[in-house]
Design a protein around this motif. Structure first.
Motif, short mmCIF file in Angstrom:
data_model
loop_
_atom_site.label_atom_id
_atom_site.label_comp_id
_atom_site.label_asym_id
_atom_site.label_seq_id
_atom_site.Cartn_x
_atom_site.Cartn_y
_atom_site.Cartn_z
N ARG A 292 0.84 -1.20 0.00
CA ARG A 292 0.00 0.00 0.00
C ARG A 292 0.88 1.26 0.00
NH1 ARG A 292 -5.12 1.90 1.60
NH2 ARG A 292 -5.86 -0.09 0.73
N LEU A 293 1.93 1.25 0.81
CA LEU A 293 2.79 2.43 0.89
C LEU A 293 3.58 2.65 -0.40
CD1 LEU A 293 4.10 2.17 4.56
CD2 LEU A 293 2.34 3.70 3.66
N ALA A 294 3.80 1.57 -1.15
CA ALA A 294 4.45 1.74 -2.45
C ALA A 294 3.53 2.50 -3.42
CB ALA A 294 4.81 0.38 -3.04
N ARG A 295 2.23 2.31 -3.28
CA ARG A 295 1.26 3.02 -4.13
C ARG A 295 0.86 4.36 -3.53
NH1 ARG A 295 -3.39 1.73 -4.53
NH2 ARG A 295 -3.74 0.27 -2.83
N ASP B 56 -7.21 -4.04 3.07
CA ASP B 56 -7.99 -4.30 1.85
C ASP B 56 -8.47 -3.00 1.23
OD1 ASP B 56 -10.20 -3.46 3.31
OD2 ASP B 56 -11.00 -5.47 3.61
N ALA B 57 -9.27 -3.11 0.18
CA ALA B 57 -9.72 -1.92 -0.57
C ALA B 57 -10.59 -1.02 0.28
CB ALA B 57 -10.47 -2.35 -1.82
N ALA B 58 -11.25 -1.58 1.32
CA ALA B 58 -12.10 -0.78 2.20
C ALA B 58 -11.34 -0.27 3.42
CB ALA B 58 -13.30 -1.61 2.63
N ASP B 59 -10.00 -0.39 3.42
CA ASP B 59 -9.14 0.05 4.51
C ASP B 59 -9.34 -0.76 5.78
OD1 ASP B 59 -7.83 1.85 2.98
OD2 ASP B 59 -8.58 3.65 3.95
N LYS B 60 -9.82 -1.98 5.65
CA LYS B 60 -9.90 -2.86 6.81
C LYS B 60 -8.53 -3.49 7.02
CE LYS B 60 -12.33 -6.81 8.84
NZ LYS B 60 -12.60 -6.10 10.10
N VAL B 61 -8.06 -3.45 8.26
CA VAL B 61 -6.71 -3.91 8.60
C VAL B 61 -6.78 -5.24 9.32
CG1 VAL B 61 -4.74 -3.43 10.12
CG2 VAL B 61 -5.64 -1.63 8.63
N ARG B 62 -5.87 -6.15 8.96
CA ARG B 62 -5.75 -7.44 9.64
C ARG B 62 -4.27 -7.74 9.87
NH1 ARG B 62 -9.61 -8.15 5.62
NH2 ARG B 62 -11.68 -8.89 6.28
#
Length: 593
Positions: free
Chosen positions: A104-107, A148-154
């Motif tokens: 994600r941080l790369a994008r 994920d695309a909805a910013d849900k973190v696991r």
């Protein structure tokens, strides 16, 4: 073990898995993206960097990983499989759960602070649940976090990087201690991850957070604090939270993921909504146990007696003012009644007027609604609240002595108390948080580099524990009670880092007078060798604006000294004070007599 270096052949395998990309290689673990031909899907394999050193160690590893897989929480990734290939154990997760935070941080290399805080708060929720279930991660990295695309973190990789013990160790005797210590290290690594997200660059220019930990004080020599050159401006509360999480003093850091989460979530709620986070919790407490417990012994018996009708309003107001909880309850009830009746004027703060308006029955109801001392508090917390209330009362009396001529002494008294409302409510309803704030305000231990280390301010400490400052708590409750905008302005203390200007209105004069009184009493609480300097510094700050000098201040602090006639310090001569606000606050409008 799968070789993390590129191979000559394009296809590499680990058991039945086709190795497609190495996503993370730290000093403790590896994360591979693989294809599982048996199930026809991509997976993420998490495995230790070193193979377990004995059959007993492998058995222990598998047992702990399987137990960790049974811990279910929305912010802990569901385990697809726990297994081994030639004594190399692994935990597999479905790739469809999301991309790693590294990816994600790369994008998106510079997320907004509110987004970064939201991701870390979710991570902390899952981590706290795992810790409370008796498990640790031991190698939290940016690749250990799926989003994920909805910013849900696991979180992935629970119990993968296990402690390495001698081959003949008795695991049952060492595991509990190791988990407890590793859990604190997990929390520190989450703090480093937050620093990474907010700062926009690897901490200490190192991607492996475990290596950063080894360089930090007290083990190493490095200090980790959030820099000032960041991709986005960082709000002061969030900066304080981030810096506490990586403080050089281990005793100052968050030791529990739950405590870290509460501070971060409190800031997020306060930043996203007018009333959220700790404010919502506090308002819920107010509904259940009231604002403060009564300190007047026999108040219920007194209000039930027949002698109350014969008492003059001034005598009753004097009695009410001796009980801080009852004073606030009357202010709340009187002004709430006025608001419900459609009254559009200012807030009534004169207690004589409040007693006249609410009447005998209303006063009895107000007294009976209060919890007896000390409410639900344990003895130590009750003593801390008693001491705080004594200091607030002292500040209110100092403010009365310093008030410019013509200002109602009861109004000044109550505004000074209201400037401490957040502190009082915190000590009563959240004594553990209040204790944390006091501990953070203690100066850290001196070192050779910092022989006189600065202590954390009350505001920064509150940010680090609650995610908001104490004035915001008090203002939120005053707003909830329906008190007017003028009062909401007056109950905010003058910031310690802001200059004091000449007041332009009665509102400014009252706010500054009460702020000065509170700062003076704070100075009296300093160590004896700093007390005089603190009083003089506070006096110099307000001298020009309020027209007061050290003589008036010392007279106010020491009420036994002879005071000039007329009571209080002279009003500033730069502008004549209007009587309208005084009349509105006391309830003596043009039509009142």
């Amino acid at each position: 073990m799968p070789d993390p270096t590129p191979a000559a052949t394009p296809l590499r395998s680990f058991g039945r898995f086709e190795l497609r990309a190495l996503l993370s290689k730290s000093s403790r673990s590896l994360i591979w993206r693989v294809f599982d031909a048996r199930h026809g899907q991509e997976l993420l394999l998490c495995m230790p960097r070193d193979k377990p050193n004995s059959p007993a160690a492998l058995e222990h590893w598998l047992r702990m990983a399987q137990a960790g897989a049974r811990v279910q929480h929305p912010n802990l990734a569901a385990v697809f499989e726990v297994g081994q290939v030639e004594a190399w154990p692994y935990v597999a997760y479905d790739r469809a759960l999301g991309e790693t935070l590294d990816e994600r941080l790369a994008r998106q290399p510079a997320p907004l602070p509110i987004d970064a805080a939201g991701w870390v708060a979710q991570l902390l929720e899952g981590l706290a649940f795992a810790h409370e279930a008796g498990h640790a991660h031991r190698d939290i990295q940016t690749a250990s976090v799926l989003i994920d695309a909805a910013d849900k973190v696991r979180l992935i990789g629970l119990e993968v990087a296990q402690e390495v013990f001698p081959a003949n160790v008795d695991y049952s005797t060492v595991t509990r201690r190791a988990v407890r210590e590793s859990a604190e290290e997990d929390v520190l690594c989450v703090g480093l991850l937050l620093n990474r997200l907010l700062g926009g660059r690897p901490v200490l220019e190192e991607n492996d957070l475990q290596l950063v930990v080894q360089q930090m004080q007290p083990v190493g020599r490095e200090m980790v604090r959030l820099g000032w050159e960041t991709p986005h401006p960082i709000p002061d509360p969030l900066r304080a939270i981030s810096n506490r999480a990586t403080d050089r003093q281990t005793r100052q850091r968050y030791h529990l993921a739950r405590s870290f989460w509460r501070a971060l979530d409190g800031w997020r709620q306060a930043a996203s909504y007018d009333d959220g986070g700790p404010v919502v919790l506090l308002l819920d407490k107010l509904q259940r146990v009231g604002h403060l417990p009564t300190t007047t012994t026999g108040m219920h018996r007194f209000t039930g007696g027949s002698g109350l009708e014969a008492q003059h309003a001034s005598a009753l107001s004097e009695l009410v003012l001796k009980d801080m909880a009852l004073s606030l309850e009357l202010v709340r009830r009187v002004n709430n009644a006025l608001r419900q009746a459609g009254h559009q004027g200012g807030t009534i703060l004169n207690m004589q007027r409040a007693v006249q308006m609410i009447g005998l029955e209303g006063l009895q109801q107000a007294a009976n609604a209060l919890k007896p001392w000390p409410g639900p508090l344990q003895p130590v917390a009750a003593e801390m609240l008693r001491q705080l209330m004594a200091r607030v009362t002292q500040a209110a009396r100092v403010a009365q002595a310093l008030r410019p001529a013509g200002y109602d002494e009861e109004v000044v008294y109550l505004i000074t108390i209201m400037q401490n409302l957040g502190r009082l409510l915190l000590q009563y309803h959240f004594p553990d948080d209040a204790q944390q704030i006091r501990q953070l305000m203690q100066p850290p231990e001196p070192t050779e580099e910092q022989p006189n280390p600065p202590s954390m301010s009350e505001q920064a400490a509150a940010y680090a524990v609650l995610g908001c400052d104490l004035d915001a708590l008090g203002a939120a409750v005053a707003r909830h009670w329906g008190l007017g905008d003028e009062l909401l302005q007056m109950i905010r203390r003058q910031p310690l880092d802001a200059p004091v200007h000449t007041p332009r209105s009665d509102t400014d004069t009252l706010r500054l007078t009460c702020s000065l009184a509170n700062e003076l009493v704070d100075a009296l609480g300093l160590p004896e060798h700093r007390r005089r300097a603190g009083v003089e510094a506070a006096t110099r700050r307000y001298a020009k604006a309020l027209g007061v000098g050290l003589r008036e201040v010392m007279d106010a602090i020491n009420p036994g000294a002879q005071r000039p006639a007329g009571g209080g310090a002279p009003a500033p001569q730069s502008e004549p004070a209007s009587s309208s606000l005084r009349e509105r606050l006391s309830g003596r409008g043009p039509s009142s007599s």
